[in-house]
Scaffold this motif. Structure first.
Motif, PDB file in Angstrom:
ATOM      1  N   SER A   8       1.575  -1.164   0.281  1.00 21.21           N
ATOM      2  CA  SER A   8      -0.112  -0.036   0.262  1.00 21.21           C
ATOM      3  C   SER A   8       1.075   1.256   0.115  1.00 21.21           C
ATOM      4  O   SER A   8       2.367   1.147   0.201  1.00 21.21           O
ATOM      5  CB  SER A   8      -0.703   0.156   1.208  1.00 21.21           C
ATOM      6  N   ASP A   9       0.140   2.052  -0.300  1.00 22.04           N
ATOM      7  CA  ASP A   9       1.315   3.593  -0.355  1.00 22.04           C
ATOM      8  C   ASP A   9       1.430   4.271   1.267  1.00 22.04           C
ATOM      9  O   ASP A   9      -0.025   5.061   1.460  1.00 22.04           O
ATOM     10  CB  ASP A   9       0.112   4.620  -1.563  1.00 22.04           C
ATOM     11  N   ASP A  13       3.047   8.970  -1.132  1.00 24.12           N
ATOM     12  CA  ASP A  13       4.079   9.359  -2.388  1.00 24.12           C
ATOM     13  C   ASP A  13       3.525   8.731  -4.065  1.00 24.12           C
ATOM     14  O   ASP A  13       4.822   9.321  -4.686  1.00 24.12           O
ATOM     15  CB  ASP A  13       5.575   8.841  -1.998  1.00 24.12           C
ATOM     16  N   GLY A  14       2.505   8.477  -4.293  1.00 20.33           N
ATOM     17  CA  GLY A  14       1.978   7.871  -4.694  1.00 20.33           C
ATOM     18  C   GLY A  14       3.104   6.377  -5.669  1.00 20.33           C
ATOM     19  O   GLY A  14       2.565   6.271  -6.160  1.00 20.33           O
ATOM     20  N   TYR A  30       9.106  -1.324   3.575  1.00 22.74           N
ATOM     21  CA  TYR A  30       9.928  -1.568   2.304  1.00 22.74           C
ATOM     22  C   TYR A  30       9.765  -0.560   1.165  1.00 22.74           C
ATOM     23  O   TYR A  30       8.372  -0.916   1.316  1.00 22.74           O
ATOM     24  CB  TYR A  30      10.614  -3.206   1.575  1.00 22.74           C
ATOM     25  N   LYS A  31      10.383   0.218   0.759  1.00 21.56           N
ATOM     26  CA  LYS A  31      10.245   0.739  -0.118  1.00 21.56           C
ATOM     27  C   LYS A  31      10.740   0.472  -1.328  1.00 21.56           C
ATOM     28  O   LYS A  31      12.495  -0.286  -1.675  1.00 21.56           O
ATOM     29  CB  LYS A  31      10.316   2.800  -0.243  1.00 21.56           C
ATOM     30  N   GLU A  32       9.973   0.444  -2.369  1.00 24.34           N
ATOM     31  CA  GLU A  32      11.651  -0.463  -3.754  1.00 24.34           C
ATOM     32  C   GLU A  32      12.293   0.709  -4.640  1.00 24.34           C
ATOM     33  O   GLU A  32      12.056   2.442  -4.030  1.00 24.34           O
ATOM     34  CB  GLU A  32      10.471   0.173  -5.431  1.00 24.34           C
ATOM     35  N   GLY A  33      13.437   0.252  -4.671  1.00 23.81           N
ATOM     36  CA  GLY A  33      14.499   0.897  -4.645  1.00 23.81           C
ATOM     37  C   GLY A  33      15.130   1.315  -5.883  1.00 23.81           C
ATOM     38  O   GLY A  33      14.339   0.801  -6.981  1.00 23.81           O
ATOM     39  N   GLY A  34      16.044   1.944  -6.351  1.00 24.45           N
ATOM     40  CA  GLY A  34      16.145   2.331  -7.989  1.00 24.45           C
ATOM     41  C   GLY A  34      17.126   1.260  -8.240  1.00 24.45           C
ATOM     42  O   GLY A  34      17.125   1.437  -9.795  1.00 24.45           O
ATOM     43  N   ARG A  35      17.598   0.522  -7.602  1.00 22.86           N
ATOM     44  CA  ARG A  35      18.012  -0.914  -8.433  1.00 22.86           C
ATOM     45  C   ARG A  35      17.200  -2.266  -8.926  1.00 22.86           C
ATOM     46  O   ARG A  35      17.724  -3.653  -9.013  1.00 22.86           O
ATOM     47  CB  ARG A  35      19.226  -1.655  -7.300  1.00 22.86           C
ATOM     48  N   GLY A  36      16.179  -1.856  -8.939  1.00 25.14           N
ATOM     49  CA  GLY A  36      15.124  -3.450  -8.803  1.00 25.14           C
ATOM     50  C   GLY A  36      14.918  -4.575  -7.774  1.00 25.14           C
ATOM     51  O   GLY A  36      13.273  -4.912  -7.871  1.00 25.14           O
TER      52      GLY A  36
END
Length: 72
Positions: A8-9, A13-14, A30-36
């Motif tokens: 869920s958000d 932040d969308g 956890y939040k999705e990181g820039g490295r996948g």
């Protein structure tokens, strides 16, 4: 052992975060990181095992809260 999971958000932040709860009473977000992959955002330790997680606007302010149900 993971006892509950949701996506869920949580911070409005969308982008969705992933929340996990454990039989040891820990909640991890956890939040999705820039490295996948996923990066840890925060962890809370409760005194009892977490049975379930939910997201609801408990206060009526339009912002969702993360709710945890424990065995006590």
């Amino acid at each position: 052992m993971v006892t509950s999971a949701l996506s869920s958000d949580l911070d409005a932040d969308g982008r969705a975060e992933v929340a996990l709860a454990t039989a040891g009473g820990r909640i991890l977000v956890y939040k999705e990181g820039g490295r996948g992959g996923f990066d840890p955002v925060w962890t809370r330790q409760l005194s009892d095992p977490v049975v379930s997680l939910a997201v609801e606007d408990l206060t009526g302010d339009g912002a969702n809260e993360l709710c945890a149900m424990t065995t006590r």
